[in-house]
Design a protein around this motif. Sequence first.
Motif, mmCIF file in Angstrom:
data_model
loop_
_atom_site.group_PDB
_atom_site.id
_atom_site.type_symbol
_atom_site.label_atom_id
_atom_site.label_comp_id
_atom_site.label_asym_id
_atom_site.label_seq_id
_atom_site.Cartn_x
_atom_site.Cartn_y
_atom_site.Cartn_z
ATOM 1 N N HIS A 208 0.854 -1.192 0.000
ATOM 2 C CA HIS A 208 0.000 0.000 0.000
ATOM 3 C C HIS A 208 0.892 1.245 0.000
ATOM 4 C CE1 HIS A 208 -4.017 -1.805 1.450
ATOM 5 N NE2 HIS A 208 -3.217 -2.817 1.131
ATOM 6 N N ASN B 37 -9.586 4.439 -6.436
ATOM 7 C CA ASN B 37 -10.030 4.121 -5.086
ATOM 8 C C ASN B 37 -10.573 5.398 -4.457
ATOM 9 O OD1 ASN B 37 -10.399 3.380 -2.434
ATOM 10 N ND2 ASN B 37 -8.259 2.814 -2.053
ATOM 11 N N TRP C 248 -12.169 -1.528 -1.899
ATOM 12 C CA TRP C 248 -11.375 -1.171 -0.724
ATOM 13 C C TRP C 248 -12.063 -0.056 0.055
ATOM 14 C CZ3 TRP C 248 -7.094 -3.974 0.575
ATOM 15 C CH2 TRP C 248 -6.598 -4.827 -0.423
ATOM 16 N N SER D 156 -5.469 1.106 -0.847
ATOM 17 C CA SER D 156 -5.395 -0.132 -1.619
ATOM 18 C C SER D 156 -3.967 -0.350 -2.101
ATOM 19 C CB SER D 156 -6.347 -0.068 -2.816
ATOM 20 O OG SER D 156 -6.065 1.071 -3.613
ATOM 21 N N PRO D 157 -3.580 -1.586 -2.402
ATOM 22 C CA PRO D 157 -2.243 -1.820 -2.954
ATOM 23 C C PRO D 157 -2.060 -1.040 -4.253
ATOM 24 C CG PRO D 157 -3.277 -3.890 -2.302
ATOM 25 C CD PRO D 157 -4.337 -2.838 -2.217
ATOM 26 N N SER E 275 -3.553 -1.538 -8.236
ATOM 27 C CA SER E 275 -4.785 -2.328 -8.113
ATOM 28 C C SER E 275 -5.806 -1.971 -9.182
ATOM 29 C CB SER E 275 -5.415 -2.116 -6.728
ATOM 30 O OG SER E 275 -4.600 -2.636 -5.716
ATOM 31 N N TYR E 276 -5.671 -0.781 -9.762
ATOM 32 C CA TYR E 276 -6.653 -0.303 -10.727
ATOM 33 C C TYR E 276 -5.984 -0.070 -12.082
ATOM 34 C CZ TYR E 276 -9.214 0.445 -6.428
ATOM 35 O OH TYR E 276 -9.823 0.250 -5.215
ATOM 36 N N TYR F 62 -0.185 4.564 -12.507
ATOM 37 C CA TYR F 62 -1.230 4.064 -11.614
ATOM 38 C C TYR F 62 -1.548 5.073 -10.511
ATOM 39 C CZ TYR F 62 -0.241 -0.481 -13.748
ATOM 40 O OH TYR F 62 -0.065 -1.513 -14.641
ATOM 41 N N ASN G 209 -6.900 6.796 -4.063
ATOM 42 C CA ASN G 209 -6.018 6.055 -3.159
ATOM 43 C C ASN G 209 -5.407 6.992 -2.120
ATOM 44 O OD1 ASN G 209 -4.975 3.792 -2.031
ATOM 45 N ND2 ASN G 209 -3.555 3.288 -3.685
#
Length: 376
Positions: free
Chosen positions: A247, A307, A324, A328-329, A332-333, A341, A346
């Motif tokens: 994360h 996120n 989430w 989030s890690p 992830s998206y 990313y 997030n």
Amino acid sequence: RIWTMMRYRGSSTSRRRGVCTSVWSLCVLAVVVLSKVDEEEEHAHPDPNDENHPGMIYIGRLEGEKDEDRRRVGFDLDNGIKYIFGTGFDETHKDIEEKDLHHEHYGPDVVRDVPDRAHGKTREQILHETRRGKLDLSKGPKPFGWFEEHELDGGAVPPRVVRVDPFFLDESPVTNKEFGKFVRATYHETEAETFGWSFVLSSFLPNAESLEEAEVDPEAEDWVAVDKAYWRAPEGPGTSYKYRESHPVVHVSHRDAAEYCKWVGKRLPGEREWEAAARAGHYGPKNRTLYVWGDDQTTEAAKDYANLWGEGDFPWSNKAEDGWQATSPVRSYKPNKFGLYDMTGNVWEWVRGGKHKSRIVRGGSYVDSLDGSFNH
């Protein structure tokens, strides 16, 4: 997320070559011609396609129509990026803008989306703060660097064309694992550790009973000051970053971020650089979109890319449509067109600039809503 500039422009090699050419031009013509031939053979402008950095994305002008044919434009041409900087709303977004301006935002302050509560202050205290508060900069002479802000997204009004030189950008934000390597190598103490506390969202407190006596942010009462909360214990004592090593790291100040960048030999992005990377080719005026996925403001459209808080009531009900409830890690998206990313959602991301007590963050986070009904 950290950045490094291209090393080609203004390098010591280029400067030395320029000086030598000037000296040789005082000699006979044959020497000048020879020097030009030598420069062509030695590539006076290094090819930017030859430089790559693991885990980083090149942001600059490209040539070629098909993806497989696209190459970086060399330094013999203008290979910087020009785009419209400022508010994301233009002529193509009039309907959306009109709708959002009538949206009932979170809290009584519909312009800034933060509640304004007295917290038990006396009438005299409130009047004193009102009389001696900040000046209204919308009236009278403007200080250097001041600009009008759009009511919805805070962007500069009117928007203007800006240019940034090519650079490399990390594919994703810095993770707990990466920041941990920095701390172990340098024994760095974050400012949250130095001060002994940091803010935690009220709904994430491990002990709900502590909320009754908690000290909160006067302008955002959902954020609670928690003793000994820092990056290793994100929600305070008894919590851990373990099992969240992938994360993004949290509870880091602007100074902490800058120190990390110095350690890895990079730097924080400028605000205009960050915006150029986030828009990922949607530079306008005809192809600009509000989000990386387009102009669709529904949670269904956003959940694959970002996120965010979602449809639940803030701060107690996050339905986690995107998978989430908190951070989030990274990765992830879906990435944007450049392959970056978490440019939306997030965690917030520090950028260079601003002032000591007014630093700049971009990108939004998991506690922000897509429609702007609450943004923190």
